[in-house]
Structures are given as C-alpha cells and as structure tokens.
Motif scaffolding. Structure first.
Motif, PDB file in Angstrom:
ATOM      1  N   PRO A 156       0.698  -1.383   0.025  1.00 34.92           N
ATOM      2  CA  PRO A 156      -0.138   0.114  -0.032  1.00 34.92           C
ATOM      3  C   PRO A 156       0.648   1.302   0.001  1.00 34.92           C
ATOM      4  CG  PRO A 156      -0.923  -1.432   1.606  1.00 34.92           C
ATOM      5  CD  PRO A 156       0.234  -2.095   0.998  1.00 34.92           C
ATOM      6  N   ALA A 157       0.321   2.454  -0.752  1.00 35.78           N
ATOM      7  CA  ALA A 157       1.111   3.404  -0.741  1.00 35.78           C
ATOM      8  C   ALA A 157       1.018   4.361   0.290  1.00 35.78           C
ATOM      9  CB  ALA A 157       0.763   4.346  -2.116  1.00 35.78           C
ATOM     10  N   THR A 158      -0.183   4.216   1.196  1.00 30.32           N
ATOM     11  CA  THR A 158      -0.331   5.137   2.266  1.00 30.32           C
ATOM     12  C   THR A 158      -0.816   4.213   3.592  1.00 30.32           C
ATOM     13  OG1 THR A 158      -2.699   5.423   1.501  1.00 30.32           O
ATOM     14  CG2 THR A 158      -0.735   7.075   0.746  1.00 30.32           C
ATOM     15  N   GLY A 159      -0.955   4.989   4.569  1.00 29.36           N
ATOM     16  CA  GLY A 159      -1.503   4.262   5.745  1.00 29.36           C
ATOM     17  C   GLY A 159      -0.419   3.642   6.720  1.00 29.36           C
ATOM     18  N   SER A 160      -0.896   3.205   7.800  1.00 33.38           N
ATOM     19  CA  SER A 160      -0.033   2.456   8.709  1.00 33.38           C
ATOM     20  C   SER A 160       0.880   1.181   8.302  1.00 33.38           C
ATOM     21  CB  SER A 160      -0.699   1.943  10.081  1.00 33.38           C
ATOM     22  OG  SER A 160      -1.223   3.265  10.388  1.00 33.38           O
ATOM     23  N   VAL A 161       0.130   0.268   7.475  1.00 33.93           N
ATOM     24  CA  VAL A 161       0.852  -0.696   6.957  1.00 33.93           C
ATOM     25  C   VAL A 161       2.040  -0.421   6.133  1.00 33.93           C
ATOM     26  CG1 VAL A 161       0.161  -2.713   5.386  1.00 33.93           C
ATOM     27  CG2 VAL A 161      -1.443  -1.938   7.059  1.00 33.93           C
ATOM     28  N   ALA A 162       1.628   0.742   5.133  1.00 31.36           N
ATOM     29  CA  ALA A 162       2.888   1.025   4.303  1.00 31.36           C
ATOM     30  C   ALA A 162       4.240   1.494   5.327  1.00 31.36           C
ATOM     31  CB  ALA A 162       2.381   2.210   3.532  1.00 31.36           C
ATOM     32  N   THR A 215      -6.068 -10.500  15.823  1.00 35.41           N
ATOM     33  CA  THR A 215      -6.842 -11.237  15.456  1.00 35.41           C
ATOM     34  C   THR A 215      -6.385 -12.455  14.339  1.00 35.41           C
ATOM     35  OG1 THR A 215      -8.377  -9.162  15.505  1.00 35.41           O
ATOM     36  CG2 THR A 215      -9.058 -11.444  14.182  1.00 35.41           C
ATOM     37  N   ASP A 216      -6.748 -13.620  14.904  1.00 35.92           N
ATOM     38  CA  ASP A 216      -6.421 -14.709  14.074  1.00 35.92           C
ATOM     39  C   ASP A 216      -7.098 -14.442  12.617  1.00 35.92           C
ATOM     40  OD1 ASP A 216      -5.030 -15.804  16.273  1.00 35.92           O
ATOM     41  OD2 ASP A 216      -6.682 -17.096  16.785  1.00 35.92           O
ATOM     42  N   VAL A 217      -6.172 -14.769  11.703  1.00 38.17           N
ATOM     43  CA  VAL A 217      -6.660 -14.899  10.193  1.00 38.17           C
ATOM     44  C   VAL A 217      -6.169 -15.891   9.774  1.00 38.17           C
ATOM     45  CG1 VAL A 217      -6.516 -12.347  10.110  1.00 38.17           C
ATOM     46  CG2 VAL A 217      -4.575 -13.785   9.358  1.00 38.17           C
ATOM     47  N   SER A 218      -6.813 -16.699   8.443  1.00 37.79           N
ATOM     48  CA  SER A 218      -6.451 -17.908   7.940  1.00 37.79           C
ATOM     49  C   SER A 218      -5.436 -17.385   6.695  1.00 37.79           C
ATOM     50  CB  SER A 218      -7.652 -18.424   7.189  1.00 37.79           C
ATOM     51  OG  SER A 218      -8.180 -17.656   5.971  1.00 37.79           O
ATOM     52  N   LEU A 219      -4.532 -18.629   6.621  1.00 37.08           N
ATOM     53  CA  LEU A 219      -3.479 -18.446   5.512  1.00 37.08           C
ATOM     54  C   LEU A 219      -3.993 -18.174   4.071  1.00 37.08           C
ATOM     55  CD1 LEU A 219      -0.831 -21.008   7.088  1.00 37.08           C
ATOM     56  CD2 LEU A 219      -0.804 -18.593   7.437  1.00 37.08           C
ATOM     57  N   SER A 220      -4.887 -18.487   3.870  1.00 32.94           N
ATOM     58  CA  SER A 220      -5.742 -18.189   2.684  1.00 32.94           C
ATOM     59  C   SER A 220      -6.211 -16.679   2.507  1.00 32.94           C
ATOM     60  CB  SER A 220      -6.946 -19.463   2.360  1.00 32.94           C
ATOM     61  OG  SER A 220      -7.783 -19.198   3.357  1.00 32.94           O
ATOM     62  N   GLY A 225       0.935  -6.944   5.878  1.00 32.61           N
ATOM     63  CA  GLY A 225       1.091  -6.275   7.180  1.00 32.61           C
ATOM     64  C   GLY A 225       0.643  -7.223   8.197  1.00 32.61           C
ATOM     65  N   ASP A 226       0.050  -8.615   7.840  1.00 34.61           N
ATOM     66  CA  ASP A 226      -0.289  -9.762   8.841  1.00 34.61           C
ATOM     67  C   ASP A 226       0.967 -10.189   9.280  1.00 34.61           C
ATOM     68  OD1 ASP A 226      -2.861  -9.238   8.363  1.00 34.61           O
ATOM     69  OD2 ASP A 226      -3.296 -10.814   7.070  1.00 34.61           O
ATOM     70  N   ILE A 227       0.790 -10.587  10.466  1.00 33.98           N
ATOM     71  CA  ILE A 227       2.127 -11.140  11.215  1.00 33.98           C
ATOM     72  C   ILE A 227       2.014 -12.655  10.984  1.00 33.98           C
ATOM     73  CG2 ILE A 227       3.297 -11.757  13.358  1.00 33.98           C
ATOM     74  CD1 ILE A 227       2.254  -8.849  14.341  1.00 33.98           C
ATOM     75  N   LEU A 228       3.181 -13.412  10.446  1.00 31.57           N
ATOM     76  CA  LEU A 228       3.192 -14.723  10.404  1.00 31.57           C
ATOM     77  C   LEU A 228       3.823 -15.446  11.559  1.00 31.57           C
ATOM     78  CD1 LEU A 228       4.015 -14.815   6.388  1.00 31.57           C
ATOM     79  CD2 LEU A 228       1.690 -15.050   7.516  1.00 31.57           C
ATOM     80  N   TYR A 229       3.383 -16.773  11.927  1.00 32.82           N
ATOM     81  CA  TYR A 229       4.184 -17.280  12.797  1.00 32.82           C
ATOM     82  C   TYR A 229       4.452 -18.875  12.549  1.00 32.82           C
ATOM     83  CZ  TYR A 229      -0.411 -18.684  14.696  1.00 32.82           C
ATOM     84  OH  TYR A 229      -1.576 -19.153  14.927  1.00 32.82           O
ATOM     85  N   TRP A 230       5.614 -19.439  13.067  1.00 29.36           N
ATOM     86  CA  TRP A 230       5.758 -20.855  12.824  1.00 29.36           C
ATOM     87  C   TRP A 230       5.987 -21.572  14.161  1.00 29.36           C
ATOM     88  CZ3 TRP A 230       7.230 -16.812   9.758  1.00 29.36           C
ATOM     89  CH2 TRP A 230       7.194 -17.149   8.333  1.00 29.36           C
ATOM     90  N   ALA A 268       3.828 -20.939   6.498  1.00 31.81           N
ATOM     91  CA  ALA A 268       3.827 -20.485   8.080  1.00 31.81           C
ATOM     92  C   ALA A 268       2.895 -21.406   8.657  1.00 31.81           C
ATOM     93  CB  ALA A 268       3.286 -18.979   8.217  1.00 31.81           C
ATOM     94  N   SER A 269       2.596 -21.542   9.888  1.00 30.15           N
ATOM     95  CA  SER A 269       1.918 -22.415  10.846  1.00 30.15           C
ATOM     96  C   SER A 269       0.450 -21.422  11.003  1.00 30.15           C
ATOM     97  CB  SER A 269       2.131 -22.634  12.268  1.00 30.15           C
ATOM     98  OG  SER A 269       3.370 -23.070  12.049  1.00 30.15           O
ATOM     99  N   GLY A 270       0.649 -20.015  11.037  1.00 28.53           N
ATOM    100  CA  GLY A 270      -0.642 -19.423  11.392  1.00 28.53           C
ATOM    101  C   GLY A 270      -0.178 -17.778  10.999  1.00 28.53           C
ATOM    102  N   ALA A 271      -1.477 -17.099  11.388  1.00 32.34           N
ATOM    103  CA  ALA A 271      -1.123 -15.492  11.321  1.00 32.34           C
ATOM    104  C   ALA A 271      -1.947 -14.794  11.961  1.00 32.34           C
ATOM    105  CB  ALA A 271      -1.392 -14.964   9.674  1.00 32.34           C
ATOM    106  N   VAL A 272      -1.838 -13.531  12.403  1.00 30.63           N
ATOM    107  CA  VAL A 272      -2.682 -12.732  13.193  1.00 30.63           C
ATOM    108  C   VAL A 272      -2.524 -11.300  12.438  1.00 30.63           C
ATOM    109  CG1 VAL A 272      -2.445 -13.658  15.313  1.00 30.63           C
ATOM    110  CG2 VAL A 272      -0.668 -12.157  14.832  1.00 30.63           C
ATOM    111  N   ARG A 273      -3.736 -10.523  12.487  1.00 34.34           N
ATOM    112  CA  ARG A 273      -3.648  -9.153  12.258  1.00 34.34           C
ATOM    113  C   ARG A 273      -3.860  -8.061  13.393  1.00 34.34           C
ATOM    114  NH1 ARG A 273      -8.072  -9.367   7.884  1.00 34.34           N
ATOM    115  NH2 ARG A 273      -6.180 -10.538   6.890  1.00 34.34           N
ATOM    116  N   VAL A 274      -3.039  -6.995  13.251  1.00 31.05           N
ATOM    117  CA  VAL A 274      -2.986  -6.031  14.189  1.00 31.05           C
ATOM    118  C   VAL A 274      -3.099  -4.798  13.835  1.00 31.05           C
ATOM    119  CG1 VAL A 274      -1.441  -7.443  15.782  1.00 31.05           C
ATOM    120  CG2 VAL A 274      -0.410  -5.619  13.958  1.00 31.05           C
ATOM    121  N   LEU A 275      -3.421  -4.624  12.395  1.00 36.60           N
ATOM    122  CA  LEU A 275      -3.730  -3.247  11.641  1.00 36.60           C
ATOM    123  C   LEU A 275      -4.751  -3.620  10.803  1.00 36.60           C
ATOM    124  CD1 LEU A 275      -0.144  -1.888  10.907  1.00 36.60           C
ATOM    125  CD2 LEU A 275      -1.576  -1.263  12.630  1.00 36.60           C
TER     126      LEU A 275
END
Length: 275
Positions: A156-162, A215-220, A225-230, A268-275
C-alpha cells in the motif's frame, strides 16, 4: 664427757721381776676410753629414744593423714569420671553436628545438581527449537527462488501498513543476532516489534506472545502487514511479516540475516492481524 676412775692395786711381790709385771695403762688413755664409751652409750641412748619418738610420730601421722588422702583421692576419681562423661557428651554432640552438616551439604549438592540439570534441559530445549527453525529455513532456501528484484513487492502506498513495510524493507541486509533489537542487528521478534512500533502498536517482545496478539486470520486470507508465525499459537518459535505477492520479510537466521522470502518455500503455521 665423764671420766671413769680406776682404783690403784698395790704391786705384787713379784712385780720387780720384769716378766711378771703387768703393763701399765696411762690414766688419761683410760679416761679417754671411758669417756668415749660413755659418749657412745649416750649417743646410742639418744638415737634409740629419737627413733622411738619418730616411730611414734610416724604412726600418729599415718593414722591422722590417711583418711584425708583417701577422701582427696575419691574426690579426684569422681571429678575424673565427671570430666570423662562430659568429654564423651561433647564428642557425641560434635559428631551429631558434623553428621547434620554433612547431610545438609549433601542435600544442597543434590539441589544444586537438580537445578543445573533443569537449566541444562531448558537450554537444550531452546537450542533444539532454534535448530528446528533454522533447519526449516534452510530447507526453504533450496526451494525459494529469490531474484535481485525480490524487494520489489507491491505494498500500500499510504497508511500505517505502508509505514511498517517501508521500515522492514529498510532493514534488509542487516545481521541476525539472537536477542537483537536493532538498529543494525535483529532477531525475528525484535524486528517485528520495532516495525509495528513505528505506527504506535506496542507488540510483546517474544515470538510466543506475538502469536497471541491481534486477531487470528487464515493463511488463505492474508493481507499485507499480517504477522506470520511458525510453531503453535502461543508457543511460536519464529515470526515474520507478510508483504504481499506470496512473500514475507523476516530476520531469518545468522547465515541469512534480514531477507525477503517466498512463503511457499517455508509455509507458516498461522497468522494474526494487528492493523
């Protein structure tokens, strides 16, 4: 000294004949001899009397002092017996103290040994977990094809994620150091924490806690900006950030440092979203 007087006997009628004369004794010699005899007899008498007196005194002395000596000896024997009993009691007390001290030292040594073993096991588990993560990264390396334009990922060109992604890209090429929090060396969770801090998100420091944040999110259904974890949720051993196009950015390991990698090479094993 007394003199002994000897009466003079008239000379016999044959005294004029030389062979019939009796030898005369000198009066002074006779007196001396008599005096010596008297003195000897007197000395003997005095010695005898003194000996009798001494014998009587010795008998009386022995009779009077014997009970006193016997009483003193009895007291000494009793005192020696008491001393012996006290010494035996002291030795026994010291032996008990020594035994207790030895037992305490042995117990302390066992506790110390147990603590060392627990610490060694904890360290071994941590090393095994890190080794597993690094092995997985190494396996993905053979399957990932990172070209020179790997960093050209659409974001993304703008915003916190960028802002987060721009910060992460600026660290590509930095070294990986366990426990590193920047500015030129990072571990996986230290890099992710610093990236999200740029936009005011205060993430936990370690991977385990970061996998429980947000918040948990699916890998699909991943978004940039999502955080991936193993690893398991709440027990993750590695984290990275999804940057789009099937790729993620992380502080991989000491041999790679901070890089961009293909998610298909190391899912990855899973992911969470914070933004």
């Amino acid at each position: 000294m007394e003199e002994l007087l000897i009466p003079v006997v008239p000379m016999s009628t044959t005294a004029h004949i030389r062979s019939h004369r009796k030898p005369r004794r000198n009066a002074s010699s006779i007196a001396v001899r008599a005096g010596v005899a008297s003195g000897v007899l007197g000395t003997l008498a005095v010695a005898t009397a003194a000996g009798s007196a001494n014998a009587a005194d010795a008998t009386v002395t022995q009779t009077l002092e014997l009970p006193t000596l016997t009483a003193d000896l009895s007291a000494q024997v009793e005192q020696a017996a008491q001393f012996t009993q006290q010494a035996a009691a002291n030795y026994q007390l010291q032996a008990e103290r020594d035994s207790a001290a030895a037992a305490a030292a042995k117990e302390a040594a066992k506790d110390l040994d147990a603590a060392k073993k627990a610490e060694a096991k904890k360290k071994a588990d941590e090393e095994a977990r890190k080794a597993a993560a690094e092995a997985a990264v190494s396996r993905s390396e053979t399957r990932a094809s990172l070209s020179s334009d790997s960093g050209s990922v659409s974001t993304p060109a703008t915003g916190s994620v960028a802002t987060v992604i721009d910060f992460l890209k600026a660290q590509v090429g930095d070294a990986y150091v366990l426990g590193g929090t920047g500015p030129n060396a990072w571990d996986c969770s230290g890099l992710v924490q610093a990236a999200f801090k740029q936009v005011g998100v205060d993430l936990p420091r370690v991977s385990e806690d970061q996998s429980n944040f947000g918040t948990d999110v699916s890998l699909s259904n991943l978004q940039v900006g999502d955080i991936l974890y193993w690893g398991g949720k709440g027990s993750a051993y590695h984290v990275g950030v999804f940057i789009g196009g099937g790729k993620y950015l992380d502080a991989a390991n000491p041999s790679k440092g901070v890089v961009i990698q293909d998610l298909s090479g190391y899912p990855a094993s899973g992911a969470v979203r914070v933004l």
